[in-house]
Structures are given as structure tokens and as C-alpha cells.
Write a protein that holds these residues in place. Structure first.
Motif, short mmCIF file in Angstrom:
data_model
loop_
_atom_site.label_atom_id
_atom_site.label_comp_id
_atom_site.label_asym_id
_atom_site.label_seq_id
_atom_site.Cartn_x
_atom_site.Cartn_y
_atom_site.Cartn_z
N ARG A 111 0.85 -1.20 0.00
CA ARG A 111 0.00 0.00 0.00
C ARG A 111 0.88 1.24 0.00
O ARG A 111 2.02 1.19 0.46
N THR A 117 0.33 9.32 1.38
CA THR A 117 -1.11 9.48 1.62
C THR A 117 -1.41 10.84 2.24
O THR A 117 -2.33 11.53 1.81
N ARG A 120 -0.85 13.63 -0.34
CA ARG A 120 -1.92 13.64 -1.35
C ARG A 120 -3.18 14.28 -0.79
O ARG A 120 -3.84 15.05 -1.48
N ARG A 121 -3.53 13.97 0.46
CA ARG A 121 -4.70 14.59 1.09
C ARG A 121 -4.53 16.11 1.15
O ARG A 121 -5.46 16.87 0.89
#
Length: 159
Positions: A111, A117, A120-121
Motif C-alpha cells: 500500500r 497518503t 496527497r490529502r
């Protein structure tokens, strides 16, 4: 992230052109004088906005630039993308998989990592914020006297 100064120039030009909509196309030389900017560099920025369908470019002696659509339909993200290209401010190169740190991880890397992550948020939030604001919003947030002062000063410049 570091955006070029052309974004500021483009946004202020769009705002000014919105206030001067009834004046017809505004010549590049007048916009350059208006902001005390180098004409050729400003012209390149505005041509990029015209290619993106944000501005209209009218050639000739009475030509210049004007908004191609209503201020409510031009988002800040439209302008940023037209001038900076499709930004990808963070690129994860998966360094966690390199060197000694990546040895023996097995399915651990199946992942995306938490860093990618989270970044990207944050990027998506930034894009949503810019996409949710328009030139009309900038007009509404400006001091009430700005539009009238712009029209009055522009009339003096052209007169």
C-alpha cells in the motif's frame, strides 16, 4: 510548493479585466503599465490564459485582452493550472523500499506509505480550495472602492 510570479500576475490581471469588462479589450501595454511589469513577460502569461480559454485575445490596434467567460466561471485553480501546468507538488519515490530500510519488508509495501497518503490529502485540499474560489469571489472580497478606482484610473490612462 513554490508557484511562479506569473500566477500572481495572472490573477491580478483577471481581476482587473473583470472590473474593466465594459472597457473592451485592454491592450497589453496598458496592463503592463498598470502593474509596472515587463510587457513581454506579462504577455506570455496572458497568452497562456487565452490558450486555456480564460481570456480572449483580440489582435489589432484596438485589440488586447478581456475575460473569455464570466468571473463566476473562472476559478483560481483554472488560472494556476493554465500558468503552472498540471502541478504535482509532491512525488513519492518510495525511498522506504531502498537501501537497508527496504530489506525483508515483504507485503509491507503493498500500500502507499503514510507520507504519500498525507501529502496527497493535503494537495487535494489545496486544489479544492482553489477550485472553490472564483474571480467573482476575489471581486467581492476586495475593498468596495477598488472597482470604481480601477475604472477611474484606467479611464485616465486611456484618455
Amino acid at each position: 510548493m513554490n508557484m511562479g510570479e506569473g500566477v500572481e500576475w495572472g490573477l491580478h490581471s483577471c481581476l482587473t479585466l473583470a472590473w474593466l469588462r465594459d472597457a473592451g479589450p485592454v491592450p497589453i501595454r496598458k496592463l503592463a503599465v498598470w502593474f509596472d511589469l515587463p510587457q513581454e513577460y506579462l504577455k506570455k502569461r496572458l497568452q497562456a490564459l487565452a490558450r486555456a480559454g480564460i481570456l480572449d485575445s483580440t489582435p489589432g490596434a484596438r485589440g488586447g485582452f478581456s475575460l473569455a467567460r464570466e468571473p463566476e466561471r473562472i476559478t483560481l485553480m483554472d488560472v494556476v493550472t493554465a500558468l503552472e501546468g498540471p502541478l504535482e507538488p509532491f512525488v513519492c519515490t518510495e525511498i522506504r523500499q531502498q537501501g537497508h530500510g527496504g530489506q525483508g519488508a515483504g507485503r509491507e509495501f503493498a500500500r502507499p506509505c503514510g507520507v504519500a497518503t498525507a501529502m496527497r490529502r493535503a494537495e487535494l485540499a489545496w486544489r479544492r480550495e482553489l477550485a472553490g474560489q472564483t474571480v467573482a469571489d476575489l471581486m467581492a472580497a476586495a475593498p468596495k472602492a477598488s472597482a470604481e478606482r480601477t475604472r477611474r484610473q484606467y479611464a485616465r490612462l486611456t484618455g
